[in-house]
Design a protein around this motif. Sequence first.
Motif, PDB file in Angstrom:
ATOM      1  N   HIS A 211      -9.953   4.952  15.789  1.00  0.00           N
ATOM      2  CA  HIS A 211      -9.042   4.227  14.896  1.00  0.00           C
ATOM      3  C   HIS A 211      -9.279   2.733  15.014  1.00  0.00           C
ATOM      4  O   HIS A 211      -9.741   2.240  16.041  1.00  0.00           O
ATOM      5  CB  HIS A 211      -7.582   4.540  15.251  1.00  0.00           C
ATOM      6  CG  HIS A 211      -7.217   5.975  15.066  1.00  0.00           C
ATOM      7  ND1 HIS A 211      -6.845   6.489  13.850  1.00  0.00           N
ATOM      8  CD2 HIS A 211      -7.177   7.002  15.950  1.00  0.00           C
ATOM      9  CE1 HIS A 211      -6.582   7.793  13.995  1.00  0.00           C
ATOM     10  NE2 HIS A 211      -6.775   8.115  15.252  1.00  0.00           N
ATOM     11  N   SER A 212      -8.931   2.021  13.976  1.00  0.00           N
ATOM     12  CA  SER A 212      -9.050   0.569  13.981  1.00  0.00           C
ATOM     13  C   SER A 212      -8.149  -0.028  15.057  1.00  0.00           C
ATOM     14  O   SER A 212      -7.043   0.445  15.299  1.00  0.00           O
ATOM     15  CB  SER A 212      -8.656   0.017  12.603  1.00  0.00           C
ATOM     16  OG  SER A 212      -8.432  -1.372  12.669  1.00  0.00           O
ATOM     17  N   ALA A 215      -4.740  -0.865  13.886  1.00  0.00           N
ATOM     18  CA  ALA A 215      -3.801   0.198  13.517  1.00  0.00           C
ATOM     19  C   ALA A 215      -2.803   0.403  14.648  1.00  0.00           C
ATOM     20  O   ALA A 215      -3.102   1.040  15.646  1.00  0.00           O
ATOM     21  CB  ALA A 215      -4.561   1.487  13.233  1.00  0.00           C
ATOM     22  N   ARG A 240      -0.923  11.248   6.311  1.00  0.00           N
ATOM     23  CA  ARG A 240      -1.934  10.229   6.611  1.00  0.00           C
ATOM     24  C   ARG A 240      -2.489   9.618   5.325  1.00  0.00           C
ATOM     25  O   ARG A 240      -2.752   8.409   5.269  1.00  0.00           O
ATOM     26  CB  ARG A 240      -3.071  10.831   7.434  1.00  0.00           C
ATOM     27  CG  ARG A 240      -2.677  11.228   8.842  1.00  0.00           C
ATOM     28  CD  ARG A 240      -3.872  11.732   9.624  1.00  0.00           C
ATOM     29  NE  ARG A 240      -4.872  10.675   9.792  1.00  0.00           N
ATOM     30  CZ  ARG A 240      -6.063  10.862  10.349  1.00  0.00           C
ATOM     31  NH1 ARG A 240      -6.412  12.074  10.758  1.00  0.00           N
ATOM     32  NH2 ARG A 240      -6.907   9.868  10.486  1.00  0.00           N
ATOM     33  N   GLY A 244      -1.934   5.639   4.991  1.00  0.00           N
ATOM     34  CA  GLY A 244      -3.122   4.839   5.232  1.00  0.00           C
ATOM     35  C   GLY A 244      -3.436   4.814   6.706  1.00  0.00           C
ATOM     36  O   GLY A 244      -3.237   5.790   7.431  1.00  0.00           O
ATOM     37  N   ASP A 245      -3.899   3.668   7.195  1.00  0.00           N
ATOM     38  CA  ASP A 245      -4.338   3.578   8.582  1.00  0.00           C
ATOM     39  C   ASP A 245      -3.147   3.711   9.528  1.00  0.00           C
ATOM     40  O   ASP A 245      -2.107   3.104   9.345  1.00  0.00           O
ATOM     41  CB  ASP A 245      -5.036   2.239   8.812  1.00  0.00           C
ATOM     42  CG  ASP A 245      -5.998   2.297   9.992  1.00  0.00           C
ATOM     43  OD1 ASP A 245      -6.235   3.411  10.498  1.00  0.00           O
ATOM     44  OD2 ASP A 245      -6.504   1.243  10.397  1.00  0.00           O
ATOM     45  N   TYR A 247      -1.922   6.015  13.538  1.00  0.00           N
ATOM     46  CA  TYR A 247      -2.253   7.009  14.558  1.00  0.00           C
ATOM     47  C   TYR A 247      -1.444   8.275  14.319  1.00  0.00           C
ATOM     48  O   TYR A 247      -0.220   8.266  14.498  1.00  0.00           O
ATOM     49  CB  TYR A 247      -1.948   6.470  15.953  1.00  0.00           C
ATOM     50  CG  TYR A 247      -2.874   5.379  16.399  1.00  0.00           C
ATOM     51  CD1 TYR A 247      -4.065   5.666  17.060  1.00  0.00           C
ATOM     52  CD2 TYR A 247      -2.574   4.039  16.146  1.00  0.00           C
ATOM     53  CE1 TYR A 247      -4.925   4.662  17.464  1.00  0.00           C
ATOM     54  CE2 TYR A 247      -3.424   3.022  16.544  1.00  0.00           C
ATOM     55  CZ  TYR A 247      -4.601   3.339  17.216  1.00  0.00           C
ATOM     56  OH  TYR A 247      -5.446   2.338  17.608  1.00  0.00           O
TER      57      TYR A 247
END
Length: 388
Positions: A211-212, A215, A240, A244-245, A247
């Motif tokens: 993940h980013s 995020a 999700r 969007g982004d 966890y």
Amino acid sequence: MAESSTTMMRAAIEAIHSSPTQAVVYLSGGASHVVGWLTSVPGASNTVLEAVVPYSRMSMIQLLGKIPNQFVSQQTAEEMALLAYNRALRFSRPGAHVLGVGFTGSLATTRPKLGDHRFHLSTRTSDRLWLSNVTLSKGLWTREEEEVISSQYVLKAIASACKIPVAFPLEFSESNLSVESEALFSEDEELAQLLNGEIDFKVYDFSSEKHSQDAERKIILPGSFNPLHDGHLKLMEVARSICGDGYPCFEISAVNADKPPLAIPQIKERVQQFEKFGETVIISNQPFFYKKADLFPGSAFVIGADTAVRLVNPKYYEGSYEKMIQILLRCKNTGCTFLVGGRNVDGVFLVVDDIEIPDVLKDMFISIPAEKFRVDISSTEIRKSRGL
């Protein structure tokens, strides 16, 4: 400090920031340099979630929620580290190595002290409690030197918790007495601590997905998951796509409002389901959403319309509409929202638009369109079909 020592310290801090560790640090009575050292090296936001200095007696009392027997003691440092650990759990990314640090010291000051110059340091992770009690050579060092000594001890403790070998030497370490101890916890012991309220939750990160770093929001699908089924997995997938982004995390409360708490073997059995599918699951001890909102600030909770109906029914707030609004506004103020999927309620398929939601709360509830998700099977029906 010598240039070589400074270089080695910087290398240790860079390694800390490159590790998956995220920490909350509580410092009282010393070790003030460590915050500046950590934050002066690029990458600090990867590691430092929060650093707090409860310096006055009243500040420490407010932090601990009580008057300690001794403000400068091993017990106080341990309690500070546990509070820091639970605080870090709330802000950390799923899969992060969460660390709480507690330090309390009595160092040199403007007047002579009757007792020792000393400090107590503790670090807490999910499976380890580490303690250090250090007595300084009284009168040998200035206050500034004692600040450097205590700060270096804290930095080395953080590096050790990150499993990073530390090469830099401690300044002014001659004649100081240090006594260290540690306790390691098994999975069963961690879960027992969760059930008794010592720790707030435990994360099982079975996901291999990257993940980013930006995020921070969790997408949480709460439930009993007895059993986990395709409907749950599909609902999370749709959530999700809407959020969007973020966890994605499933969440099970081991403590229930109207049932006995789950036993440790039951918790571990349910967790195994998520390992099979490579999904992250959180085990918490809070069955109520306003408490979940405190544990997971800024999260999007994925719920069914049946749950949404109960959330906005004053019946579940001692019959008080005002209390309902107050509690749900508290959830809203943490930044939490509810993604609502359609569900059969008393034979009628309900979506969020069918629910009477007070205007002040409407923007908290986001509809999951029926054309994107509709699964009428439930865990209860699956258990019945299996004769359970």
